[in-house]
Design an enzyme around this catalytic site. Structure first.
Site, PDB file in Angstrom:
ATOM      1  N   ASP A  84       0.829  -1.209   0.000  1.00 25.79           N
ATOM      2  CA  ASP A  84       0.000   0.000   0.000  1.00 25.79           C
ATOM      3  C   ASP A  84       0.861   1.255   0.000  1.00 25.79           C
ATOM      4  O   ASP A  84       0.534   2.261  -0.648  1.00 25.79           O
ATOM      5  CB  ASP A  84      -0.916   0.005   1.221  1.00 25.79           C
ATOM      6  CG  ASP A  84      -2.046  -1.005   1.112  1.00 25.79           C
ATOM      7  OD1 ASP A  84      -2.256  -1.530   0.005  1.00 25.79           O
ATOM      8  OD2 ASP A  84      -2.715  -1.263   2.140  1.00 25.79           O
TER       9      ASP A  84
ATOM     10  N   GLU B 166      -2.356  -2.190  -8.738  1.00 32.66           N
ATOM     11  CA  GLU B 166      -1.203  -1.311  -8.842  1.00 32.66           C
ATOM     12  C   GLU B 166      -1.176  -0.571 -10.180  1.00 32.66           C
ATOM     13  O   GLU B 166      -0.129  -0.117 -10.637  1.00 32.66           O
ATOM     14  CB  GLU B 166       0.092  -2.114  -8.669  1.00 32.66           C
ATOM     15  CG  GLU B 166       0.378  -3.120  -9.753  1.00 32.66           C
ATOM     16  CD  GLU B 166      -0.289  -4.477  -9.558  1.00 32.66           C
ATOM     17  OE1 GLU B 166       0.144  -5.446 -10.208  1.00 32.66           O
ATOM     18  OE2 GLU B 166      -1.247  -4.577  -8.751  1.00 32.66           O
TER      19      GLU B 166
END
Length: 351
Positions: free
Chosen positions: A217, A244
Site C-alpha cells: 500500500d 497497482e
C-alpha cells in the site's frame, strides 16, 4: 344629554378595548406625566395598584435592557415625524422576574399642521404567545438549517467517497470511466486530440510477498502521489484503475506530447525509494507505461482507448519493464529503458 352620550361612548370604547385585549394609555408630552396608566398591563405583570408606576421615565425601568434603545428610537421617530405612528415590540419584567412580550401602538393627538400635538395616546397588548411561537419556529428553522447543512456535508463526503479511491484519494475506476467518456465526446466535438496513459508498478507482487500488503500500500500511495503531482488542475484525470495500475487522461494532448509526459513520469518514479519496513527497509520502484491517443473521427470509444493503452502497456512490459510504449507509434528515443529491478533479493518474472 351631552355628558350622557360621552359616557356611553366611553363605555363603548372600554368594551371594545377589553374585547380586543387592548390597554389604553396616554402621556402628556408637555409635562411628561402619564395621564392614563396602562393599568391592565401592569396588573397582568403582577403589580398591585399601589405599585403601578406613574411617571414615563420610571416605566423604562421595566423594559428589557436589550429593548430600551428600540423603544426610545421608535418614540423619537414618531415625535419627530419620521413615522406616522408609534409602533414597537418589547419585553417587560413581571413582578416575579419573568420577561413578557408586549406591543405598543400609538399616535400624537391634538395637533394641527402648524401646532405640535400635546398628547401621545396608544394601546398596549400582550404578544407573548405569538413571540414564543415565533421563537419556537425560529429554533426549529435553525435546527433544520443546521441539519440540512450537515446533510449536505454528509452527501458531499459520500460523493467524494463514491468517486475516489479510498487508499490513494485518486479518482476511482467508475469515476474515470464516466469522466473519460465525457472527454472522449469533447474530443469528437471539438477535434482536439486526447491521450491516455496506463501505468503499472513493475514487479509489485514481489513487494507484497516479501514485505506484506501494508508495504504494498505504501508503494501504491507513493506512485499515486507522483501521478497526482503531474495533474493539470481542472484538466487532467488521474485515477487508480485497480490494484497497482493507474490511468492518466490528458485532454487536448497529442501523441508526442503524451509520450513526453509518460517518459517524465517514468523517470520520476524511477527515483523513488519507498520505506516498506519498521526497520527502515527501502525498495526502488519503477513503472511501465502504455500510451494511446484519440483523434476526431476515429470512432473509438473511451473504453476502447483504455484497452488500446493497456495493450501498449503490455508491450512496454515485454521490453523489459521500466519502459514507455505508444500504441500509435514506435517509442521515442530513450522511451524504452532497460529494466531497473526492485531491490528485493531475488527478482522474478512477475508483471
Amino acid at each position: 344629554m351631552a355628558m350622557g352620550e360621552a359616557d356611553l361612548n366611553k363605555e363603548r370604547l372600554e368594551l371594545a378595548l377589553e374585547a380586543a385585549g387592548l390597554d389604553l394609555w396616554e402621556n402628556d408630552l408637555i409635562t411628561g406625566n402619564v395621564t392614563r396608566k396602562a393599568t391592565k398591563t401592569f396588573e397582568e405583570l403582577g403589580f398591585t395598584e399601589d405599585e403601578i408606576v406613574s411617571g414615563v421615565q420610571d416605566i423604562y425601568g421595566l423594559f428589557h435592557p436589550d429593548d430600551i434603545d428600540t423603544v426610545r428610537r421608535a418614540v423619537a421617530d414618531h415625535l419627530t415625524g419620521v413615522t406616522p405612528q408609534y409602533r414597537c415590540e418589547f419585553r417587560l419584567r413581571s413582578k416575579s422576574g419573568e420577561w413578557i412580550w408586549f406591543a405598543n401602538y400609538g399616535r400624537i393627538m391634538d395637533g394641527h399642521s402648524e401646532t405640535p400635538g400635546k398628547r401621545l395616546i396608544g394601546v398596549t397588548f400582550n404578544i407573548h404567545d405569538r413571540k414564543c411561537r415565533e421563537t419556537e419556529i425560529a429554533q426549529i428553522n435553525q435546527q433544520l438549517t443546521e441539519q440540512n447543512r450537515l446533510l449536505q456535508q454528509l452527501n458531499a463526503t459520500l460523493e467524494r467517497l463514491a468517486a475516489n479511491d479510498s487508499l490513494t484519494g485518486l479518482s476511482n475506476r467508475r469515476t474515470l470511466m464516466e469522466l473519460g467518456a465525457k472527454e472522449a465526446k469533447r474530443t469528437e466535438r471539438f477535434g482536439h486530440p486526447m491521450s491516455l496513459l496506463v501505468a503499472d508498478i513493475d514487479l509489485f507482487k514481489s513487494v507484497n510477498d516479501m514485505y506484506g500488503h501494508l508495504a504494498g500500500d505504501r508503494v501504491i500511495c507513493a506512485v499515486a502521489q507522483v501521478c497526482a503531482a503531474r495533474k493539470r488542475s481542472g484538466v487532467d484525470i488521474v485515477a487508480r484503475f485497480g490494484g497497482e495500475e493507474f490511468v492518466i487522461v490528458l485532454p487536448e494532448t497529442d501523441g508526442p506530447s503524451a509520450l513526453q509526459v509518460a517518459e517524465s513520469l517514468r523517470r520520476e518514479v524511477e527515483t523513488l525509494l519507498v520505506c516498506v519496513g519498521d526497520e527502515g527497509q527501502e525498495v526502488a520502484v519503477t513503472v511501465s507505461i502504455g500510451v494511446a491517443t484519440l483523434h476526431q473521427g476515429s470512432g473509438m470509444s473511451f473504453e476502447e482507448l483504455v484497452n488500446r493503452a493497456d495493450q501498449a502497456l503490455y508491450q512496454a512490459k515485454g521490453t523489459g519493464r521500466n519502459a514507455v510504449y505508444c500504441a500509435d507509434m514506435p517509442p521515442a528515443e530513450g522511451g524504452v529503458v532497460e529494466q531497473v529491478p526492485l531491490d528485493l533479493g531475488g527478482g522474478g518474472s512477475q508483471p
